[in-house]
Motif scaffolding. Structure first.
Motif: not given
Length: 259
Positions: A111, A114, A117-118, A243, A246, A250
């Motif tokens: 979780k 995101a 990365v932002l 990308e 992320q 992940s």
């Protein structure tokens, strides 16, 4: 002389131990010292056991008798790293979860991806320097205590505020573990790597140093270039896109050496 399955396992274990020791020494830059120690042991065996030179053998025996203490002094950082890796190994964690009543919640895993990365993309655009450490299998408590302790949800705005230029914690590293921000303003080990490009400063060297010392994923946002780099297992990827970042966080993509 009978050579059984137990002897084969013994040889394989010794070979595995020597290989892991070689990898550890190579990554830490102490391979030359390790080679010197091995060469000294070989010379000692030849002189005292094969050639049976009593006087020279007696002198070398005195050095061998205190050799263990000398090795501990020379390789204290490597021994600490080895024991830390052994105690934090994935297998031990699995056994701990097996006998524990609490189990991990699969829905909560990942979780943090995101918001991290932002935050990194926003900080890169604004050229705000940042150093974010994502804990993997090895426990990072010893590094957490070098900074200010937190216990906060991973939030993009909070990350940006911590690394804001006027923030007292912006110069150190943030550590994220178990989907929580555990600490900020932490001090990381610096990689003594002469092959790094000159335009990579202390943040990159600290990030790579952490990736050499532990199995953590380290994200570096350059203040000068506004670019994102990721370090993991002694490797460093530069100019990472949103990308790609992320995918790395992940587990869908591995970190490759810098170009």
């Amino acid at each position: 002389m009978h050579f059984g399955i137990k002897d084969l396992i013994d040889v394989l274990l010794v070979a595995f131990f020597l290989y892991q020791t070689y990898k550890l020494m190579k990554s830490s830059g102490t391979l030359a010292i390790f080679s010197g120690v091995v060469s000294f042991i070989v010379v000692w065996i030849l002189i005292s056991q094969v050639l049976e030179m009593r006087l020279m053998g007696a002198i070398l025996d005195k050095f061998i008798s205190v050799g263990f203490v000398v090795l501990v002094i020379l390789f204290q950082d490597e021994i600490r790293r080895f024991l830390l890796a052994l105690g934090s190994h994935r297998g031990w964690k699995f056994l701990g979860k097996l006998f524990s009543k609490r189990g991990g919640d699969p829905e909560k895993e990942g979780k943090f991806v995101a918001p991290v990365v932002l935050a990194c993309m926003n900080m890169a655009r604004k050229k705000t320097g940042a150093l974010i450490v994502i804990q993997q299998d090895m426990d990072l408590a010893i590094y957490e205590h070098t900074g200010e302790m937190f216990n906060a949800d991973v939030n993009a705005r909070l990350i940006e505020n911590i690394f804001f230029k006027n923030s007292p914690l912006h110069d150190g590293a943030m550590i994220i573990a178990d989907n929580r921000i555990k600490a900020a303003g932490c001090i990381l080990p610096v990689a003594q790597n002469a092959t790094l490009p000159k335009d990579m400063g202390l943040r990159h060297r600290s990030g790579l140093g952490m990736a050499l010392e532990t199995d953590a994923l380290v994200i570096i946002v350059s203040e000068e270039r506004g670019k994102i780099s990721v370090a993991h297992k002694g490797k460093l990827s530069v100019n990472v896109t949103a990308e790609e970042l992320q995918q790395i966080l992940s587990g869908e993509r591995e970190v490759t050496n810098y170009c």
